[in-house]
Design a protein around this motif. Structure first.
Motif, short mmCIF file in Angstrom:
data_model
loop_
_atom_site.label_atom_id
_atom_site.label_comp_id
_atom_site.label_asym_id
_atom_site.label_seq_id
_atom_site.Cartn_x
_atom_site.Cartn_y
_atom_site.Cartn_z
N GLU B 100 0.83 -1.21 0.00
CA GLU B 100 0.00 0.00 0.00
C GLU B 100 0.86 1.27 0.00
OE1 GLU B 100 -4.00 0.88 2.07
OE2 GLU B 100 -2.46 1.61 3.43
N ASN B 101 1.93 1.24 0.75
CA ASN B 101 2.83 2.40 0.79
C ASN B 101 3.44 2.66 -0.59
OD1 ASN B 101 4.77 4.39 2.09
ND2 ASN B 101 6.20 2.87 1.29
N PHE B 102 3.73 1.58 -1.31
CA PHE B 102 4.31 1.72 -2.66
C PHE B 102 3.30 2.37 -3.62
CE2 PHE B 102 5.62 -0.22 -6.79
CZ PHE B 102 6.93 0.21 -6.82
N ALA B 106 1.12 10.60 -2.09
CA ALA B 106 0.93 11.78 -1.25
C ALA B 106 2.03 11.93 -0.20
CB ALA B 106 -0.44 11.73 -0.57
N HIS B 107 2.78 10.85 0.06
CA HIS B 107 3.83 10.96 1.09
C HIS B 107 5.15 11.47 0.53
CE1 HIS B 107 4.97 6.93 -0.50
NE2 HIS B 107 6.15 7.13 0.03
N PHE B 108 5.28 11.57 -0.79
CA PHE B 108 6.57 11.93 -1.38
C PHE B 108 7.20 13.20 -0.78
CE2 PHE B 108 5.75 9.63 -5.72
CZ PHE B 108 5.86 8.41 -5.07
N PRO B 109 6.46 14.32 -0.67
CA PRO B 109 7.10 15.55 -0.18
C PRO B 109 7.58 15.44 1.27
CG PRO B 109 4.98 16.04 -1.19
CD PRO B 109 5.05 14.55 -1.04
N VAL B 111 8.22 12.27 3.08
CA VAL B 111 9.10 11.14 3.39
C VAL B 111 10.31 11.11 2.46
CG1 VAL B 111 9.19 8.62 3.64
CG2 VAL B 111 7.11 9.85 4.26
N HIS B 112 10.11 11.47 1.20
CA HIS B 112 11.24 11.50 0.24
C HIS B 112 11.51 12.95 -0.15
CE1 HIS B 112 10.48 7.26 0.18
NE2 HIS B 112 9.28 7.42 -0.34
N THR B 113 11.67 13.78 0.88
CA THR B 113 11.79 15.22 0.69
C THR B 113 12.95 15.59 -0.23
OG1 THR B 113 11.01 15.36 2.96
CG2 THR B 113 11.83 17.40 1.98
N GLN B 228 13.83 5.20 3.57
CA GLN B 228 12.92 6.25 4.04
C GLN B 228 11.52 5.66 4.25
OE1 GLN B 228 13.62 9.05 0.81
NE2 GLN B 228 15.10 10.20 2.04
N ASP B 229 11.09 4.81 3.33
CA ASP B 229 9.77 4.18 3.48
C ASP B 229 9.72 3.27 4.71
OD1 ASP B 229 8.25 5.19 1.31
OD2 ASP B 229 9.46 3.97 -0.06
N ARG B 230 10.84 2.58 4.97
CA ARG B 230 10.84 1.66 6.09
C ARG B 230 10.61 2.38 7.42
NH1 ARG B 230 15.55 -2.59 7.63
NH2 ARG B 230 16.59 -0.71 8.33
FE FE2 Z 1 7.80 5.97 -0.42
#
Ligand code: FE2
Ligand code: FES
Lengths: 200, 278
Positions: B100-102, B106-109, B111-113, B228-230
Motif C-alpha cells: 500500500e505504501n508503494f 501523497a507521502h513523497f514531499p 518522506v522523500h523530501t 525512508q519508506d521503512r
Molecule cells: Fe515511499
C-alpha cells in the motif's frame, strides 16, 4: 484518575514532539513554539502513523507520513494532498489533559478535577528507567498510590512515577533547588540497584 | 490451507544472490531453497518440492496450486533497458502495508523530501482507479506529481506521470515517465515476500532506460528511497492492514489504497490484514 508524570519539561522544548506512554497508552507529547504542552494518542487517524515521529509547525502538529496538520484541539485542519479542502470536523486525534508544573509534564488520561501535584519548590534532577512495575515500586515505599508522588526521606526527594510496562517504570526525580545534583543522582542509581536486586 | 492465500506465486529470493542453500519463511512456514546446475529449487518444511518460476531476476514459488501463471510485465522485455536487482530489505510490517505504501504518492514531499517530492508541491490531482475484472488486477492511471528528482537520471524538477498496477496481492508494478526517453515508461516493481503477517522481505526490481548511471548508483538511489519508506512502515499502528473502513480515514488521494483494500477483501486475501477494529 491522578496526574501522571510523562516527562520533564527539558525533554520537550518548544517546537518538539517526543513519544511517551502511560502503561499501554502510547502518547505523542509536544510543545507549541509559545510553550503550550499537549499529550495525544500516538496514532494519526489517516493511516496510523505514529505522531511522535511528526513535526511541529506553527501551533499545529504535523504527521510525518502525509503532512496532515492537527490544531491544538486535535482537529485536522490541513491536508496537503488537498490544499483547498476544509477537512471535516470528524478527523481528530484523541487528546488527554496535559499540563506543566515544576518542570515536569503531567498527563491525566481520564481527565481530572484534582489540582496538579504540589512539589514544594523542588526542581527536576533526572529521569531514570527502573525494571520494576510502578505498583511494586510504590509498595517498596509503602505508598498506596503509585501514580502520584512517593515522598522519600533522603534528600527530601520526590519521585514521580510513570508506569510503562508490567515490568518497567520511569522515575522522574525532583529535589530541593540547593541539593547537590550529583549526590541525588548517585543516590537514585543506588536506589535502582537495590530495587532491581543488583549489587551496586 | 487457505486457497485464497496459498495459490499465489511469491518471491523468495533474488536469483543472482543465491549461493549456498538457505532457509527462509513463507506465510509463516519454513521453506528452504537453493540452486543446482543453474536451476533453482524450493522445498517445504517436510522436504516436499514446491513449484518454481524464475522471472524478473527473482525466484518465485507457491505453497499451493497457483491457478494461473505468474503475471507478465511485457514492457520489461523491450530492448535497451537495464535490469536492476536492488536486493532486499526486511521490514517489520504487514506485507500488505508495504504494498500500500508503494501505491501512495501523497507521502513523497514528506518522506522523500527533495527527491520524489517537495513542499509546496503537495497537491494530488484526481486520477483514475479501476479493478480490471478481466485480468483481476488493480490499476491506477493518469497519476501526476511534481518531483524535484524523479530518478537517478533526472536532471531537475519535472511533473512525472505514473501508472500503478497490483497484479498479485503482495506485488506491485509501477510505470513512470522516463526522463531520458519521453514517451516510454520506466518500470519499477515491489515484490513482497510475506515472512509472517507482520514481517516481510521486500525485493524491489527495476527495468530502466538509463545509460548514464552506474548499476550501484541506481541501486543506492532505490535503497535510499526504501530506507525512508521503512521508517514509516515500522511505525504504523496497527502493523496489519485494516481492510474494513472505520479505523483509518482515506481521502481522494487514497483512491488506489481504497481499491487495493477492497480488492483484497473481494478475493479473500486476509494474510496480514486486520479484519475487526482493534
Ligand atoms: Fe515511499
Ligand atoms: S498517516 Fe498521518 S498524514 Fe497520513
Amino acid at each position: 484518575m491522578d496526574w501522571v508524570a510523562v516527562g520533564l519539561k527539558e525533554d520537550v522544548p518548544p517546537g518538539m514532539v517526543i513519544p511517551s506512554r502511560i502503561s499501554d497508552t502510547e502518547l505523542a507529547l509536544w510543545c507549541t513554539p509559545s510553550g503550550r504542552y499537549h499529550a495525544w494518542s500516538d496514532r494519526c487517524p489517516h493511516r496510523g502513523m505514529r505522531l511522535s515521529h511528526g513535526f511541529v509547525r506553527g501551533d499545529t502538529l504535523a504527521c510525518i507520513y502525509h503532512g496532515w496538520q492537527y490544531n491544538e484541539a486535535g482537529s485536522c485542519e490541513y491536508i496537503p494532498a488537498h490544499p483547498k479542502l476544509t477537512p471535516p470536523d470528524t478527523i481528530c486525534v484523541p487528546t488527554y489533559a496535559c499540563a506543566e508544573a515544576g518542570g515536569v509534564i503531567w498527563v491525566s488520561l481520564a481527565g481530572t478535577d484534582m489540582p496538579l501535584p504540589v512539589l514544594g519548590g523542588r526542581v527536576p534532577i533526572r529521569s531514570l528507567q527502573i525494571s520494576l512495575s510502578a505498583p511494586d515500586l510504590a509498595a517498596h515505599f509503602g505508598a498506596h498510590s503509585f501514580t502520584t508522588i512517593a515522598v522519600v526521606s533522603d534528600h527530601e526527594a520526590l519521585l514521580a512515577v510513570q508506569p510503562c510496562t508490567d515490568r518497567t517504570c520511569m522515575v522522574h526525580a525532583l529535589a530541593a533547588p540547593d541539593a547537590d545534583r550529583k549526590v541525588v543522582s548517585r543516590w537514585l542509581e543506588d536506589l535502582r540497584a537495590t530495587l532491581e536486586g543488583v549489587p551496586s | 490451507m487457505n486457497a485464497a492465500i496459498d495459490n499465489h506465486w511469491y518471491p523468495v529470493a533474488m536469483i543472482s544472490g543465491i549461493d549456498a542453500p538457505r532457509e527462509t519463511l513463507l506465510l509463516g512456514k519454513k521453506i528452504s531453497l537453493g540452486r543446482e546446475d543453474g536451476t533453482c529449487w524450493v522445498l517445504d518444511a517436510s522436504g516436499a518440492e514446491l513449484p518454481t518460476v524464475e522471472r524478473f531476476g527473482h525466484l518465485w514459488t507457491s505453497p499451493g496450486q497457483p491457478n494461473r501463471d505468474l503475471f507478465t510485465i511485457p514492457e520489461a522485455d523491450s530492448p535497451g533497458r537495464r535490469l536492476v536487482d536492488v536486493g532486499s530489505v526486511k521490514v517489520k510490517c504487514s506485507p500488505l502495508r508495504a504494498v500500500e505504501n508503494f501505491l501512495d504518492i501523497a507521502h513523497f514531499p514528506f518522506v522523500h523530501t527533495d527527491i520524489l517530492g517537495a513542499e509546496p508541491h503537495t497537491e494530488v490531482d484526481r486520477y483514475d482507479v479501476k479493478i480490471r475484472e478481466e485480468v483481476d488486477e488493480v490499476w491506477a492511471t493518469k497519476v501526476k506529481f511534481y518531483q524535484p528528482q524523479a530518478a537517478k537520471s533526472a536532471a531537475g524538477g519535472i511533473t512525472t506521470e505514473y501508472m500503478y498496477r497490483v497484479p498479485a496481492p503482495t506485488c506491485s508494478v509501477l510505470y513512470k515517465t522516463c526522463p531520458p526517453r519521453p514517451g516510454e515508461w520506466d518500470v519499477i516493481t515491489l515484490f513482497v515476500q510475506p515472512l509472517t503477517e507482520e514481517w516481510c522481505e521486500v525485493w524491489p526490481w527495476m527495468a530502466l532506460y538509463d545509460d548514464e548511471s552506474t548499476m550501484s548508483e541506481m541501486v543506492s538511489f532505490q535503497q535510499l528511497i526504501f530506507m525512508q519508506d521503512r521508517s514509516i512502515l515500522e511505525n504504523q499502528l496497527p502493523r496489519k492492514l485494516p481492510l474494513d473502513p472505520g479505523m483509518e480515514v482515506p481521502t481522494q488521494a487514497d483512491m488506489t489504497s481504497v481499491a487495493y483494500r477492497r480488492w483484497l477483501k473481494k478475493i479473500g486475501y486476509t494474510y496480514g490484514a486486520q479484519l475487526v477494529a482493534a
